[in-house]
Design an enzyme around this catalytic site. Structure first.
Site, PDB file in Angstrom:
ATOM      1  N   ASP A  95       0.847  -1.177   0.000  1.00  0.00           N
ATOM      2  CA  ASP A  95       0.000   0.000   0.000  1.00  0.00           C
ATOM      3  C   ASP A  95       0.893   1.241   0.000  1.00  0.00           C
ATOM      4  O   ASP A  95       1.647   1.473   0.946  1.00  0.00           O
ATOM      5  CB  ASP A  95      -0.853  -0.046   1.286  1.00  0.00           C
ATOM      6  CG  ASP A  95      -2.204   0.571   1.105  1.00  0.00           C
ATOM      7  OD1 ASP A  95      -2.278   1.607   0.436  1.00  0.00           O
ATOM      8  OD2 ASP A  95      -3.180   0.022   1.651  1.00  0.00           O
ATOM      9  N   ASP A 196      -2.957   4.606  -2.542  1.00  0.00           N
ATOM     10  CA  ASP A 196      -3.969   5.173  -1.650  1.00  0.00           C
ATOM     11  C   ASP A 196      -4.473   6.527  -2.183  1.00  0.00           C
ATOM     12  O   ASP A 196      -3.659   7.369  -2.583  1.00  0.00           O
ATOM     13  CB  ASP A 196      -3.309   5.363  -0.276  1.00  0.00           C
ATOM     14  CG  ASP A 196      -4.283   5.744   0.817  1.00  0.00           C
ATOM     15  OD1 ASP A 196      -5.207   4.948   1.073  1.00  0.00           O
ATOM     16  OD2 ASP A 196      -4.115   6.826   1.416  1.00  0.00           O
ATOM     17  N   GLU A 249      -6.782   3.629  -5.650  1.00  0.00           N
ATOM     18  CA  GLU A 249      -7.996   3.902  -4.879  1.00  0.00           C
ATOM     19  C   GLU A 249      -8.516   5.255  -5.334  1.00  0.00           C
ATOM     20  O   GLU A 249      -7.874   6.280  -5.124  1.00  0.00           O
ATOM     21  CB  GLU A 249      -7.698   3.936  -3.377  1.00  0.00           C
ATOM     22  CG  GLU A 249      -8.983   4.039  -2.578  1.00  0.00           C
ATOM     23  CD  GLU A 249      -8.793   4.560  -1.169  1.00  0.00           C
ATOM     24  OE1 GLU A 249      -9.683   4.330  -0.343  1.00  0.00           O
ATOM     25  OE2 GLU A 249      -7.775   5.217  -0.882  1.00  0.00           O
ATOM     26  N   HIS A 323     -10.983  -2.510   4.500  1.00  0.00           N
ATOM     27  CA  HIS A 323     -10.749  -2.047   5.869  1.00  0.00           C
ATOM     28  C   HIS A 323     -11.423  -0.714   6.175  1.00  0.00           C
ATOM     29  O   HIS A 323     -11.313  -0.219   7.298  1.00  0.00           O
ATOM     30  CB  HIS A 323      -9.243  -1.911   6.074  1.00  0.00           C
ATOM     31  CG  HIS A 323      -8.673  -0.843   5.180  1.00  0.00           C
ATOM     32  ND1 HIS A 323      -8.619  -0.986   3.806  1.00  0.00           N
ATOM     33  CD2 HIS A 323      -8.210   0.393   5.442  1.00  0.00           C
ATOM     34  CE1 HIS A 323      -8.126   0.118   3.276  1.00  0.00           C
ATOM     35  NE2 HIS A 323      -7.871   0.974   4.251  1.00  0.00           N
ATOM     36  N   ASP A 324     -12.059  -0.095   5.190  1.00  0.00           N
ATOM     37  CA  ASP A 324     -12.737   1.190   5.411  1.00  0.00           C
ATOM     38  C   ASP A 324     -14.248   1.047   5.421  1.00  0.00           C
ATOM     39  O   ASP A 324     -14.962   2.038   5.551  1.00  0.00           O
ATOM     40  CB  ASP A 324     -12.381   2.187   4.288  1.00  0.00           C
ATOM     41  CG  ASP A 324     -10.932   2.627   4.333  1.00  0.00           C
ATOM     42  OD1 ASP A 324     -10.357   2.679   5.440  1.00  0.00           O
ATOM     43  OD2 ASP A 324     -10.375   2.920   3.256  1.00  0.00           O
TER      44      ASP A 324
HETATM   45  C1  GLC Z   1      -7.649   5.541   2.210  1.00  0.00           C
HETATM   46  C2  GLC Z   1      -7.426   4.408   3.169  1.00  0.00           C
HETATM   47  C3  GLC Z   1      -7.961   4.808   4.506  1.00  0.00           C
HETATM   48  C4  GLC Z   1      -7.196   6.029   4.975  1.00  0.00           C
HETATM   49  C5  GLC Z   1      -7.233   7.146   3.927  1.00  0.00           C
HETATM   50  C6  GLC Z   1      -6.205   8.186   4.201  1.00  0.00           C
HETATM   51  O1  GLC Z   1      -8.992   5.817   2.010  1.00  0.00           O
HETATM   52  O2  GLC Z   1      -8.012   3.249   2.666  1.00  0.00           O
HETATM   53  O3  GLC Z   1      -7.881   3.774   5.443  1.00  0.00           O
HETATM   54  O4  GLC Z   1      -7.732   6.513   6.169  1.00  0.00           O
HETATM   55  O5  GLC Z   1      -6.963   6.665   2.634  1.00  0.00           O
HETATM   56  O6  GLC Z   1      -4.916   7.678   3.955  1.00  0.00           O
END
Ligand code: GLC
Length: 547
Positions: A95, A196, A249, A323-324
């Site tokens: 990641d 990310d 993402e 995980h979110d």
């Molecule tokens: C992404 C991650 C999340 C994090 C955010 C800021 O959305 O998946 O867990 O809090 O980025 O890095």
């Protein structure tokens, strides 16, 4: 193996398996569970960040991209993990959090000390003439997105927590530093990278105020320059490896941009995550609200994205959980009576679609949200902030808690449930988040007499062996059905019709005439009778193949 035949598994290292009894999962814990992962026949594992971090946002606040946080292990452990997984035929996806660094990162610390080179790594801006903040942007975790940096008199941008400072991607030195990080991990044998929130890196240099009534994120999300940044990063790092697999993402993205990000001839990324389908239980787009999912809307989104990406030659990552997100079973399935059947139905929807399926740890045993009865059980900064904000805006403590309970990210971050014991076989210490339903849902029972894990094995096997699933085109099936989401896949003369009942009541589907001669490729119920009026049981999936 081709990307289209692969399946990726996601591990949240903090919660997978704890080998040293401190209540937090670690790399040696993961190494000891590789046989379990191998049984699923997955191809790659995406690990959430385990780099050095103060852990204010569970590792998404990185203080050193080149070292493993001691909580999780050592570089030697990591090297052993890569080698052991490789021997098991499993690749590693790391990641890469490049939109921001922790304020503990050396770059930020130097900026804070007045070093101009590093001040240019971040968005540092003076206050407005009237002394107010440089912009009115809101942090995604609540509150203003700008905060004072030491006694410099300047403010820095943080789209997330105040301890996560946004990097300024206009600065070529920042982009080079990010490519260097990717190359460092490539040298360690890593071939997968998840980027990310990569599509919020395209802010304009001038941080303009969002007009009243306009969300600030619309000003900086998914802007055209992100494509340039990705092409450059691709060329300078992972693009040099023809077998690399990357996923971006993408916050609030569009089909058009996602085609751009993933079309192979563009040399940007292999695929993208989009989140529109996971907002179908948001009231007016607000996450911290509560409602049953909007089924017609969910169908429209799943169908529109699959069809649109196919038509444009793009490629999507397919997922219900990460995980979110709270567990999908609590949102789109049934966490109670039909837990098993709805887990299999949801899995069928994404695994037979066009794209790359991701499995979030625990999904393969049908894990559901924990049952917590007070805010004291929650750890996530976002949930704690949201609770306070809801109460401030007039919700009673009880109502605020009910909303947080349904949406908190901690729902999916609870320890992997290995067995029925009080600590779920996860640790000998005190688990950092409390498991609550391991007595009925755990790996030991699932492997012994469950059917979900086995069903996932079948889905993964089908993708590897049936070209129509990996490479077939996607076609819309009747969008007007009230309780079934279906779709066609097609390859040459072959046709696959996938039907999924999203409700706890039985229903009947009128099959197209030719499909009466189809064979049942897969179903989560036994003894399917293929006939003009096809019966679907509660949460039943049926995949019909016509050669
Ligand atoms: C992404 C991650 C999340 C994090 C955010 C800021 O959305 O998946 O867990 O809090 O980025 O890095």
């Amino acid at each position: 193996m081709k990307l289209s035949q692969q399946v990726i598994y996601q591990i949240y290292p903090k919660s997978f398996y704890d080998s040293d009894g401190d209540g937090i999962g670690d790399l040696r814990g993961i190494i000891s569970k590789i046989d379990y992962l191998k049984q699923l026949n997955i191809d790659m594992i995406w690990f959430n960040p385990f780099f050095v971090s103060p852990q204010n946002d569970n590792g998404y606040d990185i203080a050193d991209y080149y070292r493993i946080d001691p909580t999780f292990g050592t570089m030697a452990d990591f090297e052993e993990l890569v080698a052991t997984l490789k021997a098991a035929g499993i690749g590693v996806m790391l990641d890469m959090v490049f939109n921001h660094t922790s304020t503990q990162h050396e770059w930020f610390q130097k900026a804070l000390a007045g070093d101009e080179t590093y001040q240019k790594f971040y968005y540092l801006r003076p206050a407005k003439a009237d002394g107010s903040l440089p912009t009115n942007w809101e942090s995604k975790f609540g509150g203003p997105a700008l905060g004072p940096i030491g006694d410099t008199g300047l403010y820095y941008l943080h789209l997330y927590d105040p301890t996560q400072a946004d990097l300024d991607w206009h600065n070529p030195a920042v982009r080079e530093a990010c490519a260097e990080v990717v190359n460092f991990w490539r040298d360690k044998g890593v071939q997968g990278f998840r980027f990310d929130v990569i599509n919020v890196t395209g802010k304009s240099e001038q941080l303009v105020d969002a007009p009243t009534g306009v969300a600030s994120k619309t000003l900086y999300t998914d802007t055209p320059i992100v494509h340039d940044y990705l092409k450059e990063l691709n060329e300078a790092s992972f693009g040099q490896d023809p077998d690399s697999i990357t996923v971006g993402e993408m916050s609030s993205t569009t089909i058009k941009n996602s085609i751009g990000y993933t079309k192979p001839s563009n040399h940007e990324l292999s695929m993208v995550f989009n989140f529109h389908h996971l907002k179908t239980d948001y009231v007016d787009g607000r996450k911290w609200s509560r409602m049953a999912f909007d089924f017609p809307r969910l169908k429209q989104l799943l169908d529109g994205w699959a069809a649109g990406m196919d038509a444009g030659g793009g490629w999507q990552a397919l997922f219900w959980n990460n995980h979110d997100q709270p567990r999908a079973l609590n949102r789109f399935g049934d966490a109670g009576q039909y837990r098993v059947k709805s887990a299999e139905m949801l899995a069928t929807v994404i695994h037979l679609m066009r794209g790359t399926p991701f499995i979030y740890m625990g999904e393969e045993i049908g894990m559901v949200d924990p049952y917590y009865d007070s805010m004291a059980d929650y750890a996530d900064i976002e949930a704690l902030n949201a609770y306070r904000a809801l109460v401030r805006s007039g919700y009673s403590h009880k109502d605020a808690f009910t909303i947080v309970r349904t949406k908190a990210r901690d729902n999916s971050r609870t320890p992997m449930q290995w067995d029925a014991t009080p600590k779920a076989g996860f640790t000998t210490g005190r688990p950092w988040l409390r498991p609550t339903n391991q007595q009925t849902i755990n790996v030991a029972d699932e492997l012994d007499h469950g059917e979900i894990f086995n069903y996932y094995q079948q889905l993964i096997h089908l993708r590897k062996t049936m070209p129509i699933i990996a490479d077939g085109t996607y076609k819309t099936w009747r969008l007007d059905d009230q309780q079934v989401f279906g779709y066609w896949r097609q390859l040459g003369e072959q046709q696959l019709l996938v039907l999924n009942n999203f409700y706890p009541t039985a229903t009947t589907v009128k099959l197209p005439e030719a499909m009466v001669n189809a064979e049942v490729l897969l179903s989560n119920y036994p003894d399917v009778v293929v006939q003009a009026d096809l019966q679907l049981q509660p949460y039943q999936s049926v995949a019909l193949l016509l050669n």
